[in-house]
Design an enzyme around this catalytic site. Structure first.
Site, PDB file in Angstrom:
ATOM      1  N   ASP A  46       0.848  -1.193   0.000  1.00 27.19           N
ATOM      2  CA  ASP A  46       0.000   0.000   0.000  1.00 27.19           C
ATOM      3  C   ASP A  46       0.887   1.248   0.000  1.00 27.19           C
ATOM      4  OD1 ASP A  46      -2.817   1.128   0.394  1.00 27.19           O
ATOM      5  OD2 ASP A  46      -1.657   2.167   1.949  1.00 27.19           O
ATOM      6  N   TYR A  51       3.207  10.068   0.633  1.00 25.19           N
ATOM      7  CA  TYR A  51       4.145   9.489   1.601  1.00 25.19           C
ATOM      8  C   TYR A  51       5.594   9.866   1.263  1.00 25.19           C
ATOM      9  CZ  TYR A  51       0.076   6.596   2.849  1.00 25.19           C
ATOM     10  OH  TYR A  51      -1.180   6.155   3.208  1.00 25.19           O
ATOM     11  N   LYS A  76      -2.397   6.166  -4.341  1.00 26.27           N
ATOM     12  CA  LYS A  76      -3.522   7.097  -4.108  1.00 26.27           C
ATOM     13  C   LYS A  76      -3.287   8.452  -4.759  1.00 26.27           C
ATOM     14  CE  LYS A  76      -3.630   4.721   0.294  1.00 26.27           C
ATOM     15  NZ  LYS A  76      -2.255   4.575   0.799  1.00 26.27           N
ATOM     16  N   HIS A 107      -7.348   9.740  -2.397  1.00 28.95           N
ATOM     17  CA  HIS A 107      -6.814   9.650  -1.028  1.00 28.95           C
ATOM     18  C   HIS A 107      -7.756  10.249   0.018  1.00 28.95           C
ATOM     19  CE1 HIS A 107      -2.676   9.239   1.082  1.00 28.95           C
ATOM     20  NE2 HIS A 107      -3.651   9.024   1.934  1.00 28.95           N
TER      21      HIS A 107
HETATM   22  N1  LIG Z   1      -5.649   6.198   3.201  1.00 25.09           N
HETATM   23  C1  LIG Z   1      -5.190   6.895   4.221  1.00 25.09           C
HETATM   24  O1  LIG Z   1      -5.536   8.087   4.427  1.00 25.09           O
HETATM   25  C2  LIG Z   1      -4.239   6.239   5.169  1.00 25.09           C
HETATM   26  C3  LIG Z   1      -4.009   6.828   6.418  1.00 25.09           C
HETATM   27  C4  LIG Z   1      -3.149   6.179   7.302  1.00 25.09           C
HETATM   28  C5  LIG Z   1      -2.541   4.982   6.929  1.00 25.09           C
HETATM   29  N2  LIG Z   1      -2.764   4.442   5.685  1.00 25.09           N
HETATM   30  C6  LIG Z   1      -2.105   3.173   5.253  1.00 25.09           C
HETATM   31  O2  LIG Z   1      -2.241   2.192   6.274  1.00 25.09           O
HETATM   32  C7  LIG Z   1      -0.957   1.777   6.726  1.00 25.09           C
HETATM   33  C8  LIG Z   1      -0.965   1.395   8.204  1.00 25.09           C
HETATM   34  O3  LIG Z   1      -1.351   2.453   9.028  1.00 25.09           O
HETATM   35  P1  LIG Z   1      -0.313   3.293   9.944  1.00 25.09           P
HETATM   36  O4  LIG Z   1       1.010   3.344   9.284  1.00 25.09           O
HETATM   37  O5  LIG Z   1      -1.003   4.560  10.302  1.00 25.09           O
HETATM   38  O6  LIG Z   1      -0.186   2.483  11.296  1.00 25.09           O
HETATM   39  P2  LIG Z   1      -0.198   1.014  11.924  1.00 25.09           P
HETATM   40  O7  LIG Z   1       0.103  -0.006  10.895  1.00 25.09           O
HETATM   41  O8  LIG Z   1      -1.436   0.920  12.739  1.00 25.09           O
HETATM   42  O9  LIG Z   1       1.013   1.120  12.963  1.00 25.09           O
HETATM   43  C9  LIG Z   1       2.334   1.366  12.565  1.00 25.09           C
HETATM   44  C10 LIG Z   1       3.175   1.546  13.838  1.00 25.09           C
HETATM   45  O10 LIG Z   1       3.178   0.335  14.600  1.00 25.09           O
HETATM   46  C11 LIG Z   1       4.509  -0.164  14.740  1.00 25.09           C
HETATM   47  N3  LIG Z   1       4.395  -1.635  14.630  1.00 25.09           N
HETATM   48  C12 LIG Z   1       4.130  -2.353  13.518  1.00 25.09           C
HETATM   49  N4  LIG Z   1       4.032  -3.664  13.804  1.00 25.09           N
HETATM   50  C13 LIG Z   1       4.261  -3.799  15.126  1.00 25.09           C
HETATM   51  C14 LIG Z   1       4.295  -4.913  15.999  1.00 25.09           C
HETATM   52  N5  LIG Z   1       4.087  -6.136  15.550  1.00 25.09           N
HETATM   53  N6  LIG Z   1       4.581  -4.675  17.306  1.00 25.09           N
HETATM   54  C15 LIG Z   1       4.777  -3.420  17.769  1.00 25.09           C
HETATM   55  N7  LIG Z   1       4.735  -2.313  16.981  1.00 25.09           N
HETATM   56  C16 LIG Z   1       4.480  -2.507  15.665  1.00 25.09           C
HETATM   57  C17 LIG Z   1       5.305   0.487  13.619  1.00 25.09           C
HETATM   58  O11 LIG Z   1       6.671   0.657  13.971  1.00 25.09           O
HETATM   59  P3  LIG Z   1       7.870  -0.018  13.114  1.00 25.09           P
HETATM   60  O12 LIG Z   1       7.735   0.405  11.692  1.00 25.09           O
HETATM   61  O13 LIG Z   1       9.082   0.556  13.795  1.00 25.09           O
HETATM   62  O14 LIG Z   1       7.719  -1.508  13.318  1.00 25.09           O
HETATM   63  C18 LIG Z   1       4.621   1.862  13.540  1.00 25.09           C
HETATM   64  O15 LIG Z   1       5.104   2.738  14.543  1.00 25.09           O
HETATM   65  C19 LIG Z   1      -0.058   2.997   6.390  1.00 25.09           C
HETATM   66  O16 LIG Z   1       1.297   2.709   6.459  1.00 25.09           O
HETATM   67  C20 LIG Z   1      -0.593   3.360   5.035  1.00 25.09           C
HETATM   68  O17 LIG Z   1      -0.102   2.485   4.046  1.00 25.09           O
HETATM   69  C21 LIG Z   1      -3.618   5.042   4.830  1.00 25.09           C
END
Ligand SMILES: NC(=O)c1ccc[n+]([C@@H]2O[C@H](COP(=O)([O-])OP(=O)(O)OC[C@H]3O[C@@H](n4cnc5c(N)ncnc54)[C@H](OP(=O)(O)O)[C@@H]3O)[C@@H](O)[C@H]2O)c1
Length: 305
Positions: A46, A51, A76, A107
């Site tokens: 994704d 980004y 996006k 997005h």
């Molecule tokens: N469409 C939109 O508007 C939108 C908005 C937000 C996000 N997204 C997409 O969704 C994806 C995921 O959401 P997100 O990045 O907000 O957050 P998330 O996946 O909920 O959390 C990421 C955080 O959790 C940590 N983490 C990951 N796996 C872990 C584990 N097993 N144990 C402990 N900590 C862990 C990561 O650190 P490390 O990397 O250091 O492991 C990072 O700090 C994004 O990357 C993006 O691709 C889309």
């Protein structure tokens, strides 16, 4: 009970149930993370132009040696490109080093007007974002439909769309969005949005499944209790919750051991799912992503539903 590894989009294409998120994955780290993920079983990435790391995501894809056709790539259309979706798409294709996307999403249902100081996140002198409230989202969708028909994107969808926005879009769409990617987790389960999307054949995708930066949802006591009962980590419970619910999930990590463990989903019992589905209604409702343009996008509805 075995869980699906893929879901079927309304285009007929299969999409992997778990994808690697790349938001806030620094350019210097994301190349290795993407390459490692693809070599270790992930087939879904994704990405997004905003980004600022799509070039390195593309390098990671190449480094992996996995053939392009074996990978499901989403990106996006950024808010400032809404009047010219073809241009936004081309920037993404060039950065990723591919000539097509498997899925392209709007997005946000928001157009931002770029200015001389900032082309991507423009602000007004009073600190507010340069939002064009008069912009018609059906025009952006019309352009997305053109891109879809042109073949450079195999499916089109939206992100961050509430029911009221989808109802409006429905009046003019000729292609039904394949996906709506939104913030989803047990603290923001969006049951009404899920019902609406299910009814219209729109696949939901869960972003920020761990609560985003620092994975704060992992420390909730009820999540930890379910994790302990099942002998897995709190992250596995939070990620598995979606696949058990028929939703795609996009955990982000740049750490190899987490990339591996985040792809392991387990079946959850009806009882566990009932607890997870009810946490928000019991006072734990929480939205984590609240951009400056967000508050009139129907987010209040999202809480109450
Ligand atoms: N469409 C939109 O508007 C939108 C908005 C937000 C996000 N997204 C997409 O969704 C994806 C995921 O959401 P997100 O990045 O907000 O957050 P998330 O996946 O909920 O959390 C990421 C955080 O959790 C940590 N983490 C990951 N796996 C872990 C584990 N097993 N144990 C402990 N900590 C862990 C990561 O650190 P490390 O990397 O250091 O492991 C990072 O700090 C994004 O990357 C993006 O691709 C889309």
């Amino acid at each position: 009970m075995s869980l699906p590894t893929h879901f079927k989009l309304n285009t007929g294409t299969k999409i992997p149930a778990v994808g690697l998120g790349t938001w806030r994955s620094e350019p210097g780290q994301v190349r290795q993370a993407v390459s490692f993920a693809l070599k270790n079983g992930y087939t879904h990435i994704d990405a997004a132009l905003i980004y600022g790391n799509e070039h390195e995501v593309g390098q990671g894809i190449k480094d992996s040696g996995v053939p392009r056709e074996k990978i499901f790539i989403t990106s996006k259309l950024w808010n400032t490109h809404q009047p010219n979706a073809a241009e936004g798409l081309q920037k993404t294709l060039d950065a990723l080093g591919t000539d097509y996307l498997d899925l392209y999403l709007i997005h946000w249902p928001v157009r931002l007007v770029p200015n001389e100081f900032n082309q991507l996140l423009p602000v007004n002198p009073d600190g507010t974002r340069c939002v064009d409230r008069s912009w018609d989202q059906s025009e952006t969708w019309r352009q997305m439909e053109e891109l879809y028909k042109g073949g450079k994107v195999k499916a089109i969808g939206v992100a961050n769309w509430s029911i009221s926005y989808l109802e409006e879009l429905k009046k003019t769409w000729t292609v039904v969005p394949a996906v709506n990617q939104v913030e989803l987790h047990p603290f923001l389960p969006q049951h009404a949005l899920k019902d609406w999307c299910d009814k219209h054949g729109i696949q939901l995708e869960a972003y920020s499944p761990l609560g985003s930066e620092g994975a704060p949802l992992m420390s909730d006591s009820e999540i930890q209790e379910i994790a302990k009962k099942n002998g897995v980590s709190a992250a596995t419970v939070l990620i598995s919750y979606h696949v058990n619910r028929g939703v795609i999930v996009l955990p982000k990590s740049i750490k190899e051991s987490r990339i591996v463990s985040n792809s392991e989903v387990i079946p959850l019992s009806i009882e566990d799912m009932k607890v997870l589905n009810g946490l928000a209604a019991q006072g734990k409702a929480k939205r984590i992503n609240t951009p400056l343009w967000g508050w009139d996008l129907g987010f209040d509805d999202w809480y109450s539903q």
